[in-house]
Motif scaffolding. Structure first.
Motif, short mmCIF file in Angstrom:
data_model
loop_
_atom_site.label_atom_id
_atom_site.label_comp_id
_atom_site.label_asym_id
_atom_site.label_seq_id
_atom_site.Cartn_x
_atom_site.Cartn_y
_atom_site.Cartn_z
N TRP A 14 60.79 14.40 -50.39
CA TRP A 14 59.73 13.87 -49.54
C TRP A 14 60.12 13.93 -48.07
N THR A 15 59.23 14.40 -47.21
CA THR A 15 59.49 14.32 -45.77
C THR A 15 58.48 13.37 -45.15
N THR A 16 57.24 13.83 -45.10
CA THR A 16 56.21 13.03 -44.44
C THR A 16 54.86 13.46 -45.04
N ARG A 61 53.98 6.67 -51.24
CA ARG A 61 54.73 7.23 -50.12
C ARG A 61 53.82 7.57 -48.97
N HIS A 64 52.70 4.32 -47.33
CA HIS A 64 53.86 3.67 -46.70
C HIS A 64 54.23 4.36 -45.39
N SER A 65 54.02 5.69 -45.35
CA SER A 65 54.32 6.42 -44.10
C SER A 65 53.25 6.21 -43.05
N ILE A 69 52.93 -1.48 -40.84
CA ILE A 69 53.54 -2.46 -41.75
C ILE A 69 52.69 -3.73 -41.80
N LEU B 95 57.71 14.62 -39.32
CA LEU B 95 58.04 13.20 -39.25
C LEU B 95 56.80 12.44 -38.83
N THR B 96 56.67 11.20 -39.30
CA THR B 96 55.56 10.34 -38.87
C THR B 96 56.14 9.08 -38.24
N LYS B 98 54.87 5.44 -36.25
CA LYS B 98 53.73 4.63 -35.85
C LYS B 98 54.11 3.82 -34.62
N MET B 100 52.62 0.50 -32.35
CA MET B 100 51.61 -0.55 -32.24
C MET B 100 51.71 -1.16 -30.86
N GLU B 109 57.47 2.09 -35.60
CA GLU B 109 57.79 2.00 -37.03
C GLU B 109 58.07 3.39 -37.57
N THR B 111 58.64 4.78 -41.08
CA THR B 111 58.65 4.34 -42.47
C THR B 111 58.61 5.47 -43.47
N ASP B 112 58.95 6.71 -43.06
CA ASP B 112 58.94 7.81 -44.04
C ASP B 112 59.96 7.59 -45.14
N TYR B 113 61.10 7.04 -44.78
CA TYR B 113 62.16 6.82 -45.77
C TYR B 113 62.43 5.33 -45.90
N GLU B 114 63.30 4.81 -45.03
CA GLU B 114 63.52 3.36 -45.01
C GLU B 114 62.48 2.74 -44.10
N GLU B 115 62.52 1.41 -44.00
CA GLU B 115 61.60 0.76 -43.09
C GLU B 115 62.35 0.41 -41.82
N ASN B 117 61.83 -0.59 -37.96
CA ASN B 117 60.92 -0.87 -36.88
C ASN B 117 61.57 -1.75 -35.84
N LEU B 153 51.15 7.94 -34.89
CA LEU B 153 49.95 7.18 -35.26
C LEU B 153 49.93 5.94 -34.39
#
Lengths: 88, 227
Positions: A14-16, A61, A64-65, A69, B95-96, B98, B100, B109, B111-115, B117, B153
């Motif tokens: 997984w990337t994005t 996923r 979540h991306s 949050i 990559l994404t 975010k 705010m 943020e 959040t693609d892998y871990e969280e 922020n 985003l």
């Protein structure tokens, strides 16, 4: 500098979230919300049939991306409280 | 970043911004040529003793000053539409991230892998180290890998804000309840500054954005160190 090939992630990892042609424009709100709904609907349907929820991980996923949050926390709280407005 | 007595745009960091710079040069040159011509004609008309009071028709010059502006407008419209479509090209981001908007700071943020922020507050003027930029430095910069498309985003947790980075040609409104997408690609490493671009209260001028573009390996190390 690594070559272009070497910089690409290993296949299958997984990337994005990829480009979703259902949401081609600047406003991605629906993209986030739809994947959130789809994840919960998928989990509910799989559980009802007694199957593994592993295929639902894709939706997890993606949302979540994409989803902030704070939005996810608010929606999860609403689901717990029974006040979530979406149809799951 | 901006510098004193700056006249034009900041140096372009992304391919789209380069195109916009060239387009602006092209269009501004046309504007200067037309303005110079008009000023010259006005000055001629004001400094002549010749008169002609019996003009009946002027078919030839009327044709020219209809066709020529049409051609000039087409010469402006075609590059403009080319860049507009280029900005909307489908690209698969690597990559994404975010962001705010809050009153009065940005939070990011990953959040693609871990969280991951964190908040990004402006460094107060009294805390600046020598050589740092007043009202532009932040405590936690947005670190991103260079050379690959990054999906940003942008949204807000309270009022309207706007996430702008001029050298990347980006300005996207941060609207509560809406998730706006902007694609970011930097051709080179470095620090790129921007400021909130939508009035959002008393400290609207004091919530800057600093992007630190680094090679991929450095980005991965930074992510691990931030978690």
């Amino acid at each position: 500098m690594l070559s272009v090939e070497a910089q690409k992630p290993p296949k299958g990892k997984w990337t994005t979230p990829p480009f979703d042609p259902r949401f081609p424009n600047q406003n991605q709100t629906r993209n986030c919300y739809q994947n959130f709904l789809d994840y919960h609907r998928c989990v509910k349907a799989m559980n009802r049939r007694g199957k593994s929820t592993q295929p639902c991980e894709y939706y997890f996923r993606v949302y979540h991306s994409l989803c902030p949050i704070s939005w996810v926390q608010r929606w999860n709280q609403q689901i717990q409280d029974g006040t979530f407005a979406g149809k799951i | 970043m901006a510098y004193p007595y700056q006249l034009g745009f900041q140096d372009a960091t992304s391919p789209i911004m380069e195109e916009l710079l060239h387009f602006h040069d092209h269009t501004l040159m046309i504007v200067f040529l037309i303005s110079t011509l008009v000023l010259y004609l006005i000055s001629l008309m004001l400094t002549t003793k010749l008169t002609h009071t019996s003009t009946m028709d002027a078919q030839e010059v009327e044709t020219i000053w209809t066709i020529l502006p049409a051609i000039i407008l087409i010469m402006i419209a075609l590059p403009s539409l080319r860049i507009l479509y280029m900005m909307d090209e489908v690209n698969n981001p690597a990559l994404t991230v975010k962001t705010m908007g809050h009153q009065w700071y940005w939070s990011y943020e990953y959040t693609d892998y871990e969280e991951l922020n964190f908040d990004s507050y402006m460094t107060p003027t009294t805390d600046l180290k020598p050589g740092e930029l007043r009202l532009l430095e932040v405590d936690n910069r947005v670190v991103l890998p260079m050379g690959m498309p990054v999906r940003m985003l942008i949204s807000s947790e309270d009022v309207l804000h706007s996430w702008a980075v001029p050298s990347l040609g980006l300005k996207t409104d941060a609207i509560p309840g809406r998730l706006n997408q902007a694609i970011l690609t930097s051709s080179r490493p470095g620090l790129f500054y921007g400021q909130c671009s939508e009035i959002c209260g008393s400290n609207h001028s004091f919530m800057p954005i600093v992007i630190e573009m680094v090679p991929l390996k450095t980005f991965e190390n930074w992510c691990s160190s931030m978690l």
